[in-house]
Design a protein around this motif. Structure first.
Motif, PDB file in Angstrom:
ATOM      1  N   MET A 142       0.814  -1.216   0.000  1.00 16.38           N
ATOM      2  CA  MET A 142       0.000   0.000   0.000  1.00 16.38           C
ATOM      3  C   MET A 142       0.853   1.274   0.000  1.00 16.38           C
ATOM      4  N   ALA A 143       2.177   1.130  -0.133  1.00 16.64           N
ATOM      5  CA  ALA A 143       3.074   2.276   0.045  1.00 16.64           C
ATOM      6  C   ALA A 143       2.859   3.365  -0.999  1.00 16.64           C
ATOM      7  N   GLN A 144       2.397   3.002  -2.207  1.00 16.28           N
ATOM      8  CA  GLN A 144       2.263   4.013  -3.261  1.00 16.28           C
ATOM      9  C   GLN A 144       1.239   5.089  -2.908  1.00 16.28           C
ATOM     10  N   TYR A 145       0.236   4.733  -2.089  1.00 15.54           N
ATOM     11  CA  TYR A 145      -0.796   5.707  -1.750  1.00 15.54           C
ATOM     12  C   TYR A 145      -0.219   6.906  -1.010  1.00 15.54           C
ATOM     13  N   ARG A 146       0.806   6.691  -0.210  1.00 15.86           N
ATOM     14  CA  ARG A 146       1.385   7.798   0.562  1.00 15.86           C
ATOM     15  C   ARG A 146       2.148   8.779  -0.313  1.00 15.86           C
ATOM     16  N   ARG A 147       2.488   8.384  -1.530  1.00 17.30           N
ATOM     17  CA  ARG A 147       3.304   9.228  -2.402  1.00 17.30           C
ATOM     18  C   ARG A 147       2.485   9.999  -3.417  1.00 17.30           C
ATOM     19  N   LEU A 148       1.192   9.688  -3.507  1.00 18.47           N
ATOM     20  CA  LEU A 148       0.377  10.274  -4.571  1.00 18.47           C
ATOM     21  C   LEU A 148       0.104  11.757  -4.362  1.00 18.47           C
ATOM     22  N   PHE A 149      -0.133  12.153  -3.120  1.00 18.22           N
ATOM     23  CA  PHE A 149      -0.543  13.526  -2.852  1.00 18.22           C
ATOM     24  C   PHE A 149       0.677  14.387  -2.525  1.00 18.22           C
ATOM     25  N   ALA A 150       0.617  15.650  -2.966  1.00 12.36           N
ATOM     26  CA  ALA A 150       1.688  16.628  -2.725  1.00 12.36           C
ATOM     27  C   ALA A 150       3.006  16.171  -3.335  1.00 12.36           C
ATOM     28  N   PRO A 201       8.348  12.777   4.959  1.00  8.91           N
ATOM     29  CA  PRO A 201       7.695  12.005   6.024  1.00  8.91           C
ATOM     30  C   PRO A 201       7.811  12.717   7.367  1.00  8.91           C
ATOM     31  N   GLY A 202       6.725  12.663   8.123  1.00  9.96           N
ATOM     32  CA  GLY A 202       6.746  13.242   9.452  1.00  9.96           C
ATOM     33  C   GLY A 202       6.459  14.726   9.508  1.00  9.96           C
ATOM     34  N   ARG A 203       6.337  15.378   8.362  1.00 10.01           N
ATOM     35  CA  ARG A 203       6.059  16.809   8.345  1.00 10.01           C
ATOM     36  C   ARG A 203       4.606  17.050   7.947  1.00 10.01           C
ATOM     37  N   ARG A 204       4.089  18.185   8.391  1.00 12.74           N
ATOM     38  CA  ARG A 204       2.694  18.519   8.112  1.00 12.74           C
ATOM     39  C   ARG A 204       2.488  18.675   6.610  1.00 12.74           C
ATOM     40  N   PRO A 205       1.549  17.938   6.046  1.00 13.30           N
ATOM     41  CA  PRO A 205       1.350  18.018   4.599  1.00 13.30           C
ATOM     42  C   PRO A 205       0.715  19.343   4.197  1.00 13.30           C
ATOM     43  N   PRO A 206       0.789  19.698   2.931  1.00 13.31           N
ATOM     44  CA  PRO A 206       0.126  20.913   2.450  1.00 13.31           C
ATOM     45  C   PRO A 206      -1.382  20.828   2.649  1.00 13.31           C
ATOM     46  N   THR A 207      -2.002  21.967   2.702  1.00 18.31           N
ATOM     47  CA  THR A 207      -3.453  22.027   2.926  1.00 18.31           C
ATOM     48  C   THR A 207      -4.179  22.641   1.728  1.00 18.31           C
ATOM     49  N   PHE A 208      -3.547  22.690   0.591  1.00 19.67           N
ATOM     50  CA  PHE A 208      -4.146  23.351  -0.566  1.00 19.67           C
ATOM     51  C   PHE A 208      -3.993  22.488  -1.807  1.00 19.67           C
ATOM     52  N   ILE A 209      -4.833  22.770  -2.792  1.00 21.06           N
ATOM     53  CA  ILE A 209      -4.746  22.151  -4.108  1.00 21.06           C
ATOM     54  C   ILE A 209      -4.515  23.257  -5.134  1.00 21.06           C
ATOM     55  N   THR A 210      -4.311  22.858  -6.363  1.00 24.66           N
ATOM     56  CA  THR A 210      -4.209  23.808  -7.467  1.00 24.66           C
ATOM     57  C   THR A 210      -5.426  23.651  -8.365  1.00 24.66           C
ATOM     58  N   VAL A 211      -6.031  24.763  -8.734  1.00 23.90           N
ATOM     59  CA  VAL A 211      -7.138  24.769  -9.693  1.00 23.90           C
ATOM     60  C   VAL A 211      -6.703  25.622 -10.883  1.00 23.90           C
ATOM     61  N   CYS A 246       4.353  26.275  -5.714  1.00 21.83           N
ATOM     62  CA  CYS A 246       3.009  26.104  -5.171  1.00 21.83           C
ATOM     63  C   CYS A 246       2.279  24.993  -5.928  1.00 21.83           C
ATOM     64  N   ILE A 247       2.391  25.001  -7.253  1.00 25.89           N
ATOM     65  CA  ILE A 247       1.769  23.939  -8.051  1.00 25.89           C
ATOM     66  C   ILE A 247       2.387  22.590  -7.704  1.00 25.89           C
ATOM     67  N   GLN A 248       3.694  22.556  -7.593  1.00 23.53           N
ATOM     68  CA  GLN A 248       4.397  21.302  -7.337  1.00 23.53           C
ATOM     69  C   GLN A 248       4.052  20.726  -5.970  1.00 23.53           C
ATOM     70  N   ARG A 249       3.894  21.578  -4.955  1.00 28.56           N
ATOM     71  CA  ARG A 249       3.661  21.102  -3.594  1.00 28.56           C
ATOM     72  C   ARG A 249       2.186  20.881  -3.284  1.00 28.56           C
ATOM     73  N   SER A 250       1.308  21.321  -4.161  1.00 27.65           N
ATOM     74  CA  SER A 250      -0.123  21.171  -3.896  1.00 27.65           C
ATOM     75  C   SER A 250      -0.502  19.696  -3.826  1.00 27.65           C
ATOM     76  N   LEU A 251      -1.595  19.410  -3.145  1.00 31.41           N
ATOM     77  CA  LEU A 251      -2.025  18.023  -2.976  1.00 31.41           C
ATOM     78  C   LEU A 251      -2.331  17.368  -4.316  1.00 31.41           C
ATOM     79  N   PHE A 252      -3.033  18.064  -5.176  1.00 34.30           N
ATOM     80  CA  PHE A 252      -3.343  17.602  -6.523  1.00 34.30           C
ATOM     81  C   PHE A 252      -3.868  18.795  -7.310  1.00 34.30           C
TER      82      PHE A 252
END
Length: 576
Positions: free
Chosen positions: A170-178, A195-205, A278-284
């Protein structure tokens, strides 16, 4: 097709239903499992299967020359044994001995454009709306569905998947976002969530070639509701009404070397760096597309597939993409929707599972309501376009339009029979389809070709993929018999059964980690790492023929956990 169907029907009469007991695919669990490490196949086995695959690809004289090189490479005390020992030592000290090498070799070092050549597209069912109001409402619900799935990942509540009785990594799921691919002049890199850091809270539209940063969580950490997301998307529409903007996203569709150079130019400016990061770090990313050009009903599925794959060109929706982004959800104003993803981070099956979850979420009419509290305005991302960057954009537009013009897409539904018929005959539908594709190629070109059917190795820790080789001697014998004017149906039926069963057997071998493609790649990369002369087996013309696949085939389906446990033993694991 007539004889093909006739053969299947006659075989049905001779063999009976051939039903198989249903196999459990997964069970409902929130914990994880330890998975076996991916094995290094025996050297002699790999060399034997490699030679076997060449029998239908090269002439007997070429095969004999290659056989001599293979025997020399695999001789006791030779180069093969030395490199094999290196791989076995690597496998003993690493979590997965090949996955990192595979990602680097197949994806990050590839210089072909991601558009068309690399990034797969998925067409979702057409939605029941036909204007921008329905578009924004569906997009809001889609975003909420993706965030709902991400919450399950964060809480380690994603149901562990099984396939053919084996736990899937299931490891790939952790890499999909951001996450995002980063262009480079010689090879690309990957931006992964630390890993271990607060993930981004935004997406790109993105709409009308204009990118926006959209916060999708409230200050208390709860995700925005569908109503809140809808309100924010309405604001984005109001801020992106102009249609004369430069399609900066087209840059990401260019040849990787060219885009790498343009990226260096783009990132010299501080404003551009902040917007790109910002685009690169966004969740999706969510792409709000303009309507697809009207075409005939017959051509419509192919036109929609093209829209998902490349956006339709520089004057259509291609500027509404950032092809480096791992996950892009495409929502058209005319109800056309899809997903575009980048393969360096994840393979198809996790993407299919996410899509399956999101579509189920979007079907639910009951969504939580929330008071419409004031929300911060979505932040528009600006880029400073110098004459040099403008030149890069024009070149990328031209290259993309040429690529699209040179691409033919034909989507259709085969209605001769479905998967039920081969299942009743005791045939694997996938193996039958692979044999049929080889037969079609043979009838068109008079020969078989190097073909790679992608098979998932997620039953191993951090496993990615390997290749099944459908072009094989039993398939060639069937193809010749099918075209023989005096062929006997009984003999052809026997050859059909043998071809399908051989394909199924090769598939099982690859799924068990005993494929030869990734093993040969590992041996070659180990030799390159030594800094010595590359062994002759990898300089051989037959090796180039075998590794230059004219057909890439496969199927992807989400692994939906059933309500019953599998028969295989379960163990806890540290994998997410």
């Amino acid at each position: 097709m007539g004889r093909w169907r006739c053969l299947l029907q006659r075989w049905s009469c001779g063999r009976g239903p051939g039903l198989r007991a249903p196999q459990p695919l997964s069970r409902c669990l929130t914990s994880s499992f330890p998975l076996p490490r991916q094995p290094v196949p025996p050297l002699a086995q790999t060399l034997e299967r490699y030679l076997r695959s060449l029998e239908v690809l090269v002439t007997p004289e070429e095969l004999e020359e290659t056989r001599q090189l293979v025997e020399e490479f695999g001789a006791p005390g030779g180069e093969g044994e030395r490199l094999q020992a290196q791989l076995e030592r690597r496998a003993a000290r690493m979590e997965n001995w090949i996955s990192d090498w595979w990602v680097q070799s197949a994806y990050l070092e590839s210089r072909l454009p991601l558009a068309v050549h690399s990034s797969p597209a998925v067409v979702l069912p057409k939605q029941d709306y036909s204007d921008w109001r329905g578009q924004l409402r569906f997009a809001a619900k889609l975003i909420a569905g993706v965030l709902d799935f991400k919450a399950k990942i964060d809480q380690q509540a994603v149901l562990v998947e099984y396939r053919r009785g084996h736990v899937q990594c299931m490891a790939q799921y952790r890499r999909l976002f951001a996450s995002c691919r980063l262009p480079g002049p010689k090879h690309d890199g990957l931006l992964l969530p630390p890993p271990g850091r607060r993930p981004p809270t935004f997406i790109t539209v993105v709409r009308n070639f204009q990118f926006f940063q959209l916060e999708v969580y409230n200050s208390d950490g709860t995700p925005l509701t569908v109503d809140q997301l809808h309100q924010q998307l309405q604001r984005i529409r109001g801020l992106s009404w102009k249609t004369d903007k430069e399609p900066l996203g087209v840059l990401t569709s260019d040849h990787r070397h060219t885009w790498g150079q343009a990226y260096s130019t783009l990132m010299r400016d501080r404003l551009n760096r902040e917007s790109a990061r910002c685009i690169q770090r966004s969740l999706f990313t969510v792409c709000l597309d303009a309507p697809v050009l009207k075409v005939s009903d017959e051509r419509y599925p192919s036109r929609v597939a093209a829209q998902m794959l490349h956006g339709g060109g520089s004057y259509s929706n291609s500027g509404n993409r950032w092809f480096d982004k791992s996950l892009q959800f495409i929502v058209g104003e005319d109800g056309v929707c899809g997903v575009l993803y980048e393969q360096a981070v994840a393979d198809g099956s996790p993407i299919a599972t996410i899509i399956d979850h999101v579509l189920d979420y979007c079907k639910d009419p009951d969504t939580p309501r929330a008071p419409m509290t004031p929300l911060p305005l979505p932040y528009k991302l600006y880029f400073y376009i110098t004459p040099e960057i403008q030149h890069d954009i024009e070149r990328a537009k031209q290259n993309l339009d040429i690529l699209i013009t040179d691409l033919d897409i034909s989507c259709f539904t085969f209605r001769g029979f479905g998967q039920g018929l081969p299942k009743r005959l005791g045939l694997g539908p996938d193996s039958l389809l692979q044999v049929a594709l080889q037969l079609a190629y043979y009838r068109t070109h008079g020969s078989l070709c190097a073909t790679s059917e992608v098979a998932s190795l997620r039953r191993f820790h951090l496993g990615r993929t390997d290749a099944v080789r459908p072009a094989a001697p039993p398939v060639l014998r069937l193809a010749r018999a099918m075209d023989a004017p005096d062929g006997q149906d009984e003999e052809t039926l026997s050859l059909l059964q043998a071809a399908v069963e051989s394909q199924s057997a090769r598939t099982e071998q690859v799924l068990a980690g005993q494929g030869f493609d990734r093993h040969l790649l590992g041996l070659k990369l180990a030799a390159i790492g030594d800094g010595q002369r590359l062994p002759e087996i990898f300089m051989d013309t037959a090796f180039a023929i075998a590794t230059h696949c004219r057909l890439l085939t496969g199927q992807v389906c989400p692994l939906r956990p059933p309500s019953y446990p599998p028969s295989a033993p379960q163990h806890p694991s540290s994998d997410p």
